[in-house]
Motif scaffolding. Structure first.
Motif, PDB file in Angstrom:
ATOM      1  N   ILE A   1      40.374  18.854  -3.839  1.00 44.44           N
ATOM      2  CA  ILE A   1      39.695  19.193  -2.597  1.00 44.44           C
ATOM      3  C   ILE A   1      40.644  19.095  -1.393  1.00 44.44           C
ATOM      4  O   ILE A   1      40.299  19.502  -0.288  1.00 44.44           O
ATOM      5  N   LEU A   2      41.851  18.608  -1.603  1.00 45.21           N
ATOM      6  CA  LEU A   2      42.812  18.420  -0.516  1.00 45.21           C
ATOM      7  C   LEU A   2      43.123  19.703   0.264  1.00 45.21           C
ATOM      8  O   LEU A   2      43.086  19.681   1.495  1.00 45.21           O
ATOM      9  N   PRO A   3      43.431  20.844  -0.400  1.00 51.21           N
ATOM     10  CA  PRO A   3      43.706  22.058   0.390  1.00 51.21           C
ATOM     11  C   PRO A   3      42.513  22.484   1.250  1.00 51.21           C
ATOM     12  O   PRO A   3      42.696  22.909   2.397  1.00 51.21           O
ATOM     13  N   LEU A   4      41.319  22.343   0.722  1.00 54.27           N
ATOM     14  CA  LEU A   4      40.127  22.683   1.493  1.00 54.27           C
ATOM     15  C   LEU A   4      39.967  21.750   2.691  1.00 54.27           C
ATOM     16  O   LEU A   4      39.618  22.180   3.791  1.00 54.27           O
ATOM     17  N   LEU A   5      40.247  20.479   2.489  1.00 50.99           N
ATOM     18  CA  LEU A   5      40.168  19.508   3.575  1.00 50.99           C
ATOM     19  C   LEU A   5      41.215  19.807   4.655  1.00 50.99           C
ATOM     20  O   LEU A   5      40.913  19.760   5.855  1.00 50.99           O
ATOM     21  N   ILE A   6      42.437  20.119   4.241  1.00 45.94           N
ATOM     22  CA  ILE A   6      43.504  20.445   5.192  1.00 45.94           C
ATOM     23  C   ILE A   6      43.125  21.687   6.000  1.00 45.94           C
ATOM     24  O   ILE A   6      43.297  21.723   7.227  1.00 45.94           O
ATOM     25  N   TYR A   7      42.595  22.708   5.333  1.00 48.16           N
ATOM     26  CA  TYR A   7      42.191  23.929   6.030  1.00 48.16           C
ATOM     27  C   TYR A   7      41.078  23.626   7.034  1.00 48.16           C
ATOM     28  O   TYR A   7      41.110  24.116   8.174  1.00 48.16           O
ATOM     29  N   THR A   8      40.112  22.809   6.637  1.00 52.82           N
ATOM     30  CA  THR A   8      38.998  22.469   7.526  1.00 52.82           C
ATOM     31  C   THR A   8      39.483  21.692   8.749  1.00 52.82           C
ATOM     32  O   THR A   8      39.048  21.956   9.873  1.00 52.82           O
ATOM     33  N   VAL A   9      40.395  20.750   8.551  1.00 52.92           N
ATOM     34  CA  VAL A   9      40.953  19.993   9.672  1.00 52.92           C
ATOM     35  C   VAL A   9      41.729  20.927  10.605  1.00 52.92           C
ATOM     36  O   VAL A   9      41.601  20.839  11.837  1.00 52.92           O
TER      37      VAL A   9
END
Length: 143
Positions: A54-62
């Motif tokens: 889920i890290l790439p999705l979290l980075i994109y959201t931030v």
């Protein structure tokens, strides 16, 4: 990330990769495909678990929340063209997701015992291949 921005007029989702590509003078399509493939392939790191996937999705959201939005001065014809390219991307993405889900739903309804066999024996990469290819085609088509 000082000086970076989201390019909302060129956005397929939030404009993060479009803004980064514009700022760094990278090819927007290549950068979008790179980030999408990073998101897909990170799920195949052995033993990584849900946290890393889920890290790439979290980075994109931030980045979506942190980067300021920047709009361009576009003519009505250019805006119409951008809307059509965005629709094209969404259509390809939905076609890919549907192409992945329909066979599994049908198999789940008709052959419940064999569905689990397929899910546990076929490599996940092959199960996600149709959706991945359609989403990449949508990115390319949208420009």
């Amino acid at each position: 990330m000082k000086g970076y921005y989201r390019l909302t007029d060129e956005a397929l989702v939030a404009g993060v990769t479009a803004g980064i590509a514009d700022k760094t003078k990278l090819n927007r399509v290549a950068l979008r495909i790179f980030f999408f493939m990073l998101f897909v392939l990170i799920n195949f790191i052995p033993g990584a678990g849900m946290g890393i996937s889920i890290l790439p999705l979290l980075i994109y959201t931030v980045a979506w929340m942190a980067l300021p939005a920047k709009e361009q001065d576009l003519s009505p014809q250019e805006i119409s063209k951008k809307i059509e390219s965005r629709k094209s991307f969404y259509n390809y993405a939905m076609l890919g997701v549907t192409g992945n889900l329909v066979p599994f739903i049908a198999m789940g309804l008709l052959y419940q015992d064999q569905l689990l066999l397929v899910l546990f024996t076929v490599p996940t990469f092959l199960l996600l291949l149709p959706a991945t290819m359609f989403i990449i085609m949508g990115i390319v088509k949208a420009g």
